[in-house]
Design a protein around this motif. Structure first.
Motif, PDB file in Angstrom:
ATOM      1  N   MET A   1       0.641  -1.261  -0.028  1.00 27.38           N
ATOM      2  CA  MET A   1      -0.038   0.097  -0.051  1.00 27.38           C
ATOM      3  C   MET A   1       0.785   1.263   0.035  1.00 27.38           C
ATOM      4  N   GLY A   2       2.010   1.098   0.477  1.00 24.70           N
ATOM      5  CA  GLY A   2       2.761   2.295   0.522  1.00 24.70           C
ATOM      6  C   GLY A   2       2.922   3.036   1.980  1.00 24.70           C
ATOM      7  N   ALA A   3       3.842   3.707   2.452  1.00 22.79           N
ATOM      8  CA  ALA A   3       3.566   4.328   3.675  1.00 22.79           C
ATOM      9  C   ALA A   3       2.810   5.313   3.798  1.00 22.79           C
ATOM     10  N   PRO A   4       2.040   5.455   4.855  1.00 24.14           N
ATOM     11  CA  PRO A   4       1.187   6.512   4.948  1.00 24.14           C
ATOM     12  C   PRO A   4       1.502   7.887   5.717  1.00 24.14           C
ATOM     13  N   ASP A   5       0.656   8.834   5.479  1.00 26.02           N
ATOM     14  CA  ASP A   5       0.626  10.069   6.408  1.00 26.02           C
ATOM     15  C   ASP A   5      -0.027   9.906   7.565  1.00 26.02           C
ATOM     16  N   PHE A   6       0.221  10.083   8.612  1.00 26.87           N
ATOM     17  CA  PHE A   6      -0.561  10.195   9.998  1.00 26.87           C
ATOM     18  C   PHE A   6      -0.468  11.437  10.730  1.00 26.87           C
ATOM     19  N   ASP A   7      -1.462  11.629  11.684  1.00 28.60           N
ATOM     20  CA  ASP A   7      -1.419  12.477  12.579  1.00 28.60           C
ATOM     21  C   ASP A   7      -0.672  11.995  13.992  1.00 28.60           C
ATOM     22  N   PRO A   8       0.330  12.156  14.385  1.00 27.03           N
ATOM     23  CA  PRO A   8       0.649  11.479  15.663  1.00 27.03           C
ATOM     24  C   PRO A   8      -0.089  11.784  16.820  1.00 27.03           C
ATOM     25  N   ALA A   9      -0.805  12.830  16.972  1.00 26.20           N
ATOM     26  CA  ALA A   9      -1.677  13.105  17.813  1.00 26.20           C
ATOM     27  C   ALA A   9      -3.099  12.331  17.914  1.00 26.20           C
ATOM     28  N   LEU A  10      -3.132  11.749  16.746  1.00 27.64           N
ATOM     29  CA  LEU A  10      -4.517  10.916  16.635  1.00 27.64           C
ATOM     30  C   LEU A  10      -3.980   9.460  17.118  1.00 27.64           C
ATOM     31  N   PRO A  11      -5.136   8.677  17.594  1.00 30.02           N
ATOM     32  CA  PRO A  11      -4.828   7.221  17.781  1.00 30.02           C
ATOM     33  C   PRO A  11      -4.190   6.284  16.588  1.00 30.02           C
ATOM     34  N   LEU A  12      -3.543   5.234  16.700  1.00 27.17           N
ATOM     35  CA  LEU A  12      -2.782   4.634  15.888  1.00 27.17           C
ATOM     36  C   LEU A  12      -4.055   3.551  15.226  1.00 27.17           C
ATOM     37  N   ASP A  13      -4.933   4.169  14.418  1.00 23.11           N
ATOM     38  CA  ASP A  13      -6.052   3.370  14.235  1.00 23.11           C
ATOM     39  C   ASP A  13      -6.089   3.724  12.469  1.00 23.11           C
ATOM     40  N   ASP A  14      -6.527   2.350  11.871  1.00 28.79           N
ATOM     41  CA  ASP A  14      -6.688   2.374  10.370  1.00 28.79           C
ATOM     42  C   ASP A  14      -7.444   3.682   9.847  1.00 28.79           C
ATOM     43  N   ASN A  15      -8.388   4.183  10.299  1.00 28.14           N
ATOM     44  CA  ASN A  15      -9.126   5.274  10.009  1.00 28.14           C
ATOM     45  C   ASN A  15      -8.292   6.724   9.867  1.00 28.14           C
ATOM     46  N   ASN A  16      -7.525   6.784  10.505  1.00 27.27           N
ATOM     47  CA  ASN A  16      -6.493   7.969  10.889  1.00 27.27           C
ATOM     48  C   ASN A  16      -5.109   7.910   9.998  1.00 27.27           C
ATOM     49  N   TYR A  17      -5.052   7.046   8.920  1.00 27.75           N
ATOM     50  CA  TYR A  17      -3.703   6.735   8.209  1.00 27.75           C
ATOM     51  C   TYR A  17      -4.420   7.407   6.943  1.00 27.75           C
ATOM     52  N   ASP A  18      -3.407   8.270   6.266  1.00 27.19           N
ATOM     53  CA  ASP A  18      -3.541   8.853   5.072  1.00 27.19           C
ATOM     54  C   ASP A  18      -2.955   8.031   4.138  1.00 27.19           C
ATOM     55  N   PHE A  19      -3.436   7.337   3.290  1.00 23.29           N
ATOM     56  CA  PHE A  19      -2.790   6.544   2.204  1.00 23.29           C
ATOM     57  C   PHE A  19      -2.886   7.023   0.720  1.00 23.29           C
ATOM     58  N   SER A  20      -2.999   8.633   0.773  1.00 21.27           N
ATOM     59  CA  SER A  20      -3.399   9.158  -0.673  1.00 21.27           C
ATOM     60  C   SER A  20      -1.707   9.461  -1.240  1.00 21.27           C
ATOM     61  N   PRO A  21      -0.813   9.720  -0.623  1.00 24.60           N
ATOM     62  CA  PRO A  21       0.648   9.652  -1.275  1.00 24.60           C
ATOM     63  C   PRO A  21       0.600   8.395  -2.348  1.00 24.60           C
ATOM     64  N   LYS A  22       1.138   9.013  -3.682  1.00 27.58           N
ATOM     65  CA  LYS A  22       1.455   7.978  -4.332  1.00 27.58           C
ATOM     66  C   LYS A  22       2.626   7.085  -4.288  1.00 27.58           C
ATOM     67  N   ASN A  23       2.788   6.142  -3.347  1.00 23.14           N
ATOM     68  CA  ASN A  23       3.821   5.203  -2.948  1.00 23.14           C
ATOM     69  C   ASN A  23       3.826   3.800  -3.092  1.00 23.14           C
ATOM     70  N   GLY A  24       2.737   3.277  -3.592  1.00 24.96           N
ATOM     71  CA  GLY A  24       2.459   1.906  -3.694  1.00 24.96           C
ATOM     72  C   GLY A  24       3.108   1.075  -4.854  1.00 24.96           C
ATOM     73  N   SER A  25       3.365  -0.093  -4.738  1.00 23.43           N
ATOM     74  CA  SER A  25       4.398  -0.973  -5.300  1.00 23.43           C
ATOM     75  C   SER A  25       3.872  -2.322  -5.598  1.00 23.43           C
TER      76      SER A  25
END
Length: 304
Positions: free
Chosen positions: A53-77
């Motif tokens: 899926m590629g490395a996501p962006d995330f806000d460290p202030a939010l819980p480590l939850d799937d819904n808080n990860y942003d996978f929109s960067p184009k870095n899949g392979s």
């Protein structure tokens, strides 16, 4: 019959092999890449293929939850390796796709098919990474209902199936079908042969196609009671909607990966809670065959 299962473990960043004779677990590949999700196995070439899926962006202030990860960067392979873990190859480099999800293949034709979630598309490439082609491209509306997740292909029947899960626990999931061969004169972004087979599902994820007996299987990680389930339904005729699904198993911890061993009469489901369950297709049994404590599992595939 399957002798072993290969499962993707994003938490430990590895491909694990589960021996079905003694339930022993070994590591085939470590450091597979950021957030592996879909996996297929070429029995003839004895090679594994998987999406990242590629490395996501995330806000460290939010819980480590799937819904808080942003996978929109184009870095899949997409990568490949021999069954023994050697000869690792890059099929499509980082950035060739946005978010690689479920993977399927037509190894006779030498082609891989996958859903790209944040890329809102379904794509194909040859197993060597050439001939990269989009088959479905949804508009960038900002609506998660346009994101593609699961995929299954029927080359003999000229059929492509995929899921669009919709928002988390949103009850807006759909399963689609289109021709595997693009209609002449049409494009991935504008094609008229797309059918909606099921609508208003909790959150359908991975697909598995049984063309022998005429069933489509899928996992659903949505809200209970219809979500966190393993489902199947007869494949509808062209132009017809899908019928009510049969729920084969419930109570998964975010059901994701799916593979079916028709000879053994078993479906295997991997979930984000770290469990692999074997579910009898006739409903006579449902058991945990492996548990990865504190881990998460995504894609799964059988090895004969």
């Amino acid at each position: 019959m399957f002798q072993a299962l290969l499962v993707l473990n994003p938490a430990s960043n590895r491909i694990a092999r589960i021996d079905l004779t003694d339930a022993s677990v070994t590591t085939v590949v470590s450091d597979v890449g950021p957030v592996p999700d879909g996996i297929v196995y070429d029995e003839t070439a004895r090679r594994i293929y998987w999406t990242n899926m590629g490395a996501p962006d995330f806000d460290p202030a939010l819980p480590l939850d799937d819904n808080n990860y942003d996978f929109s960067p184009k870095n899949g392979s997409i990568e490949s390796v021999a069954l023994d873990g050697t000869d690792r190859r890059q099929v499509l480099p980082v950035g060739a796709l946005t978010t690689g999800k479920q993977l399927d293949a037509d190894f006779v034709a030498g082609q891989l098919y996958w859903s790209d979630r944040e890329g809102r598309r379904v794509s194909r490439a040859d197993v060597d990474g050439t001939e990269l082609t989009d088959l479905v491209v949804n508009p960038a509306t900002g609506d998660k209902a346009e994101e593609c997740v699961g995929i299954a292909v029927d080359p003999a029947g000229n059929a492509l199936y995929w899921t669009q899960k919709g928002p988390a626990k949103g009850g807006r999931g759909r399963i689609f079908r289109a021709n595997l061969v693009m209609p002449e004169g049409q494009t991935a972004a504008a094609r008229t042969d797309i059918e909606v087979l099921w609508d208003h599902l909790p959150e359908p994820i991975d697909l598995w196609l049984d063309t022998t007996n005429g069933y489509l299987y899928w996992t659903d990680r949505g809200a209970e009671p219809a979500g966190n389930t393993l489902n199947r339904a007869p494949i509808p005729a062209r132009g017809e909607p899908g019928g009510d699904p049969e729920i084969l198993a419930r109570g998964f911890a975010e059901a994701i990966g799916l593979t079916v061993d028709l000879e053994a009469g078993l479906a295997y489901v991997a979930d984000l809670g770290g469990s692999v369950r074997a579910v009898a297709l006739d409903g006579t049994s449902d058991s945990v065959i492996a548990k990865f404590e504190g881990q998460s599992l995504t894609g799964i595939v059988g090895v004969q």
